[in-house]
Design a protein around this motif. Structure first.
Motif, PDB file in Angstrom:
ATOM      1  N   ASP A 135       0.818  -1.218   0.000  1.00 27.10           N
ATOM      2  CA  ASP A 135       0.000   0.000   0.000  1.00 27.10           C
ATOM      3  C   ASP A 135       0.851   1.268   0.000  1.00 27.10           C
ATOM      4  OD1 ASP A 135      -2.015  -1.821   0.139  1.00 27.10           O
ATOM      5  OD2 ASP A 135      -2.823  -1.181   2.079  1.00 27.10           O
ATOM      6  N   THR A 136       1.915   1.284   0.798  1.00 23.55           N
ATOM      7  CA  THR A 136       2.774   2.469   0.878  1.00 23.55           C
ATOM      8  C   THR A 136       3.437   2.748  -0.457  1.00 23.55           C
ATOM      9  OG1 THR A 136       3.199   2.068   3.227  1.00 23.55           O
ATOM     10  CG2 THR A 136       4.740   3.502   2.065  1.00 23.55           C
ATOM     11  N   GLU A 137       3.918   1.705  -1.124  1.00 22.28           N
ATOM     12  CA  GLU A 137       4.564   1.884  -2.427  1.00 22.28           C
ATOM     13  C   GLU A 137       3.583   2.385  -3.471  1.00 22.28           C
ATOM     14  OE1 GLU A 137       8.029  -1.566  -1.949  1.00 22.28           O
ATOM     15  OE2 GLU A 137       6.020  -2.082  -2.679  1.00 22.28           O
ATOM     16  N   ILE A 138       2.353   1.911  -3.422  1.00 21.29           N
ATOM     17  CA  ILE A 138       1.334   2.382  -4.375  1.00 21.29           C
ATOM     18  C   ILE A 138       1.058   3.867  -4.163  1.00 21.29           C
ATOM     19  CG2 ILE A 138      -1.115   2.221  -4.968  1.00 21.29           C
ATOM     20  CD1 ILE A 138      -0.874  -0.817  -4.452  1.00 21.29           C
ATOM     21  N   LEU A 139       0.919   4.283  -2.918  1.00 17.63           N
ATOM     22  CA  LEU A 139       0.643   5.692  -2.628  1.00 17.63           C
ATOM     23  C   LEU A 139       1.808   6.584  -3.057  1.00 17.63           C
ATOM     24  CD1 LEU A 139      -1.043   5.300   0.878  1.00 17.63           C
ATOM     25  CD2 LEU A 139      -2.164   5.950  -1.274  1.00 17.63           C
ATOM     26  N   PHE A 183      -6.885   0.291  -5.684  1.00 19.23           N
ATOM     27  CA  PHE A 183      -6.252   1.585  -5.445  1.00 19.23           C
ATOM     28  C   PHE A 183      -7.224   2.544  -4.763  1.00 19.23           C
ATOM     29  CE2 PHE A 183      -6.093   5.964  -6.986  1.00 19.23           C
ATOM     30  CZ  PHE A 183      -4.967   6.381  -6.290  1.00 19.23           C
ATOM     31  N   GLN A 184      -8.487   2.583  -5.212  1.00 19.37           N
ATOM     32  CA  GLN A 184      -9.470   3.466  -4.586  1.00 19.37           C
ATOM     33  C   GLN A 184      -9.591   3.171  -3.094  1.00 19.37           C
ATOM     34  OE1 GLN A 184     -12.731   2.504  -7.410  1.00 19.37           O
ATOM     35  NE2 GLN A 184     -12.970   4.720  -7.663  1.00 19.37           N
ATOM     36  N   ARG A 185      -9.665   1.889  -2.743  1.00 23.33           N
ATOM     37  CA  ARG A 185      -9.776   1.499  -1.335  1.00 23.33           C
ATOM     38  C   ARG A 185      -8.553   1.953  -0.542  1.00 23.33           C
ATOM     39  NH1 ARG A 185      -7.277  -2.442   0.854  1.00 23.33           N
ATOM     40  NH2 ARG A 185      -6.885  -3.487  -1.158  1.00 23.33           N
ATOM     41  N   ILE A 186      -7.355   1.753  -1.105  1.00 23.14           N
ATOM     42  CA  ILE A 186      -6.115   2.134  -0.422  1.00 23.14           C
ATOM     43  C   ILE A 186      -6.039   3.643  -0.238  1.00 23.14           C
ATOM     44  CG2 ILE A 186      -3.595   2.193  -0.659  1.00 23.14           C
ATOM     45  CD1 ILE A 186      -3.888  -0.504  -2.202  1.00 23.14           C
ATOM     46  N   TYR A 187      -6.365   4.388  -1.289  1.00 23.49           N
ATOM     47  CA  TYR A 187      -6.238   5.841  -1.228  1.00 23.49           C
ATOM     48  C   TYR A 187      -7.275   6.450  -0.285  1.00 23.49           C
ATOM     49  CZ  TYR A 187      -5.837  10.694  -2.647  1.00 23.49           C
ATOM     50  OH  TYR A 187      -5.665  12.051  -2.640  1.00 23.49           O
ATOM     51  N   GLU A 188      -8.505   5.970  -0.352  1.00 21.85           N
ATOM     52  CA  GLU A 188      -9.547   6.514   0.522  1.00 21.85           C
ATOM     53  C   GLU A 188      -9.244   6.205   1.975  1.00 21.85           C
ATOM     54  OE1 GLU A 188     -13.010   4.792  -1.174  1.00 21.85           O
ATOM     55  OE2 GLU A 188     -13.056   6.168  -2.896  1.00 21.85           O
ATOM     56  N   GLY A 189      -8.660   5.028   2.259  1.00 24.80           N
ATOM     57  CA  GLY A 189      -8.253   4.709   3.626  1.00 24.80           C
ATOM     58  C   GLY A 189      -7.146   5.631   4.108  1.00 24.80           C
ATOM     59  N   ALA A 190      -6.180   5.942   3.219  1.00 26.25           N
ATOM     60  CA  ALA A 190      -5.097   6.857   3.590  1.00 26.25           C
ATOM     61  C   ALA A 190      -5.624   8.273   3.808  1.00 26.25           C
ATOM     62  CB  ALA A 190      -4.026   6.857   2.505  1.00 26.25           C
ATOM     63  N   GLN A 191      -6.616   8.667   3.027  1.00 21.63           N
ATOM     64  CA  GLN A 191      -7.210   9.989   3.215  1.00 21.63           C
ATOM     65  C   GLN A 191      -7.877  10.102   4.584  1.00 21.63           C
ATOM     66  OE1 GLN A 191      -9.791  10.702  -0.260  1.00 21.63           O
ATOM     67  NE2 GLN A 191      -8.660  12.605  -0.578  1.00 21.63           N
ATOM     68  N   ARG A 192      -8.595   9.072   4.975  1.00 23.82           N
ATOM     69  CA  ARG A 192      -9.293   9.120   6.269  1.00 23.82           C
ATOM     70  C   ARG A 192      -8.319   9.286   7.422  1.00 23.82           C
ATOM     71  NH1 ARG A 192     -12.517   5.092   3.766  1.00 23.82           N
ATOM     72  NH2 ARG A 192     -11.294   3.429   4.761  1.00 23.82           N
ATOM     73  N   THR A 193      -7.148   8.675   7.301  1.00 22.90           N
ATOM     74  CA  THR A 193      -6.150   8.766   8.377  1.00 22.90           C
ATOM     75  C   THR A 193      -5.099   9.840   8.104  1.00 22.90           C
ATOM     76  OG1 THR A 193      -4.835   7.011   7.316  1.00 22.90           O
ATOM     77  CG2 THR A 193      -6.443   6.343   8.988  1.00 22.90           C
ATOM     78  N   ARG A 194      -5.331  10.609   7.049  1.00 23.86           N
ATOM     79  CA  ARG A 194      -4.427  11.705   6.659  1.00 23.86           C
ATOM     80  C   ARG A 194      -2.996  11.205   6.432  1.00 23.86           C
ATOM     81  NH1 ARG A 194      -6.349  16.828  10.509  1.00 23.86           N
ATOM     82  NH2 ARG A 194      -8.544  16.805   9.826  1.00 23.86           N
ATOM     83  N   GLN A 195      -2.881  10.080   5.775  1.00 27.76           N
ATOM     84  CA  GLN A 195      -1.569   9.516   5.469  1.00 27.76           C
ATOM     85  C   GLN A 195      -1.293   9.478   3.972  1.00 27.76           C
ATOM     86  OE1 GLN A 195      -1.590   5.672   7.444  1.00 27.76           O
ATOM     87  NE2 GLN A 195      -0.826   6.558   9.370  1.00 27.76           N
ATOM     88  N   ASN A 196      -2.142  10.119   3.160  1.00 28.20           N
ATOM     89  CA  ASN A 196      -1.863  10.146   1.724  1.00 28.20           C
ATOM     90  C   ASN A 196      -0.757  11.159   1.456  1.00 28.20           C
ATOM     91  OD1 ASN A 196      -4.050  11.893   2.618  1.00 28.20           O
ATOM     92  ND2 ASN A 196      -4.099  12.678   0.510  1.00 28.20           N
ATOM     93  N   PRO A 197       0.325  10.768   0.748  1.00 26.93           N
ATOM     94  CA  PRO A 197       1.461  11.672   0.534  1.00 26.93           C
ATOM     95  C   PRO A 197       1.179  12.790  -0.462  1.00 26.93           C
ATOM     96  CG  PRO A 197       1.833   9.576  -0.579  1.00 26.93           C
ATOM     97  CD  PRO A 197       0.586   9.418   0.232  1.00 26.93           C
ATOM     98  N   CYS A 198       0.111  12.664  -1.274  1.00 30.02           N
ATOM     99  CA  CYS A 198      -0.250  13.722  -2.198  1.00 30.02           C
ATOM    100  C   CYS A 198      -1.723  13.588  -2.539  1.00 30.02           C
ATOM    101  CB  CYS A 198       0.616  13.665  -3.471  1.00 30.02           C
ATOM    102  SG  CYS A 198       0.329  12.192  -4.491  1.00 30.02           S
ATOM    103  N   GLU A 199      -2.291  14.632  -3.124  1.00 29.35           N
ATOM    104  CA  GLU A 199      -3.688  14.593  -3.548  1.00 29.35           C
ATOM    105  C   GLU A 199      -3.791  13.942  -4.925  1.00 29.35           C
ATOM    106  OE1 GLU A 199      -6.345  15.431  -1.766  1.00 29.35           O
ATOM    107  OE2 GLU A 199      -5.022  15.897  -0.083  1.00 29.35           O
TER     108      GLU A 199
END
Length: 294
Positions: A177-181, A274-290
Motif C-alpha cells: 500500500d505504501t509503495e502504491i501511494l 487503489f481506490q480502497r487504499i487511497y480513501e483509507g489513507a485519506q481518512r487517516t491523513r496519510q496520503n502523501p499527495c492529492e
C-alpha cells in the motif's frame, strides 16, 4: 585483468583533448590518443551518451550527477543509493566496458553485446567509474563503442528495470500500500486503463504490455497517444520477462518510470483496490499527495 587494473589506476597522466564533451555527453576518437593512454572523463547529468570512434587505449568515465536528495535521505533513513543503467547501441564494437568499484573491475559489456540495459547501484561515498578498454583489431575503421546512460536516485525504492543486479523478488513482487501511494505521487507516468495484449521478447528478456488508457493522470512525455478504439490513447509498458505478466480483464492504475525513452512498470494495482487504499489513507491523513479518485 591485472594489466587492465594497472592501466586503469595509472591513467592520471592521460591525454585530455581527444573529444568533444558537454556536461552530459562525450564524443571522441581514439586516433587522437597516445598508445596505451587512459583518457579521463567526467559527466554531470542524470542522462546522456558516449560515442568513441576507432577505440584505442582506454577511457575512464566518472559519473557525477547532481541528483536531488531521496526521501530516505530527507527522513533520516538508510543512505540513498544511486542507480545507473547503461544501454549499448546495436553497433557497439571495438571495446569492452567495465565497472570500476573501489579499484576492482567488473565486466559490464563485452564486445558486440546484446542491445539491452545493464544496471548497477552504489552509495554516494563509494568510488565508482566506468572503464572502457579498446580491444585489439587489425582494422579499427569500422569500430564504434557507443552507449547511453541514465542515473536516478530513487530506482531502488521500487526497482522495475531489466537488470541482473536488481533482484527478481524486488522487481516482480506486487507493490504494498505504501509503495502504491508513493508511486502515484512520484512516477513518470500514471495511467488508468486496461490490458490490450502482452508480448514477450526472449532476446531482450522483456514483456511488452499493450495498454488502452481511459484516463491519463500524468505522463512526463507523450508515451500514450490517441489511436485506439473510440479514440482512446494507447501505449506500451515494459517489465522483466521473468515477472510472467499475463493478460487479464479489469481496469488497472499503471505507474512507472521512463527508461531510455520507454515506459517501465513500477506498480499496477487494480483500480478498485487503489481506490480502497487511497480513501483509507485519506481518512487517516496519510496520503502523501492529492489524487483524483472517482
Amino acid at each position: 585483468m591485472w594489466a587492465l587494473r594497472a592501466l586503469c589506476l595509472a591513467g592520471l597522466g592521460a591525454a585530455i583533448g581527444g573529444g568533444a564533451a558537454d556536461q552530459c555527453s562525450w564524443r571522441g576518437s581514439g586516433l587522437s590518443q597516445e598508445a596505451g593512454s587512459v583518457e579521463q572523463l567526467s559527466l554531470h547529468c542524470a542522462e546522456g551518451s558516449l560515442e568513441w570512434l576507432y577505440p584505442t587505449g582506454a577511457l575512464r568515465l566518472r559519473l557525477a550527477p547532481r541528483l536531488p536528495p531521496t526521501s530516505a535521505a530527507v527522513k533520516g533513513g538508510s543512505p540513498p543509493h544511486v542507480t545507473a543503467c547503461i544501454k549499448p547501441t546495436g553497433t557497439f564494437r571495438g571495446a569492452q566496458l567495465y565497472l570500476e568499484r573501489e579499484g576492482v573491475l567488473e565486466l559490464l559489456l563485452p564486445e558486440a553485446p546484446r542491445p539491452r540495459a545493464r544496471c548497477f547501484s552504489w552509495l554516494p561515498q563509494e568510488k565508482v567509474a566506468l572503464f572502457l578498454q579498446a580491444t585489439p583489431h587489425p582494422d579499427i575503421s569500422r569500430r564504434i563503442a557507443a552507449f547511453r546512460y541514465e542515473l536516478r536516485g530513487d530506482w531502488l525504492a521500487r526497482p522495475a528495470l531489466p537488470a541482473a543486479s536488481l533482484s527478481a523478488e524486488g522487481a516482480c513482487r506486487p507493490c504494498n500500500d505504501t509503495e502504491i501511494l508513493m508511486a502515484i505521487c512520484t512516477s513518470d507516468f500514471v495511467i488508468r486503463g486496461s490490458i490490450r495484449s502482452v508480448s514477450n521478447d526472449a532476446e531482450l528478456q522483456e514483456s511488452i504490455i499493450g495498454v488502452s488508457a481511459t484516463r491519463i493522470h500524468r505522463q512526463k512525455f507523450p508515451l500514450f497517444q490517441a489511436g485506439g478504439r473510440a479514440g482512446r490513447p494507447v501505449g506500451s509498458i515494459r517489465t522483466p520477462l521473468r515477472c510472467g505478466v499475463k493478460p487479464g480483464p479489469g481496469t488497472f492504475l499503471f505507474t512507472g518510470w521512463l527508461h531510455f525513452g520507454e515506459a517501465w512498470l513500477s506498480c499496477a494495482p487494480r483500480y478498485r483496490d487503489f481506490q480502497r487504499i487511497y480513501e483509507g489513507a485519506q481518512r487517516t491523513r496519510q496520503n502523501p499527495c492529492e489524487f483524483p479518485v472517482d
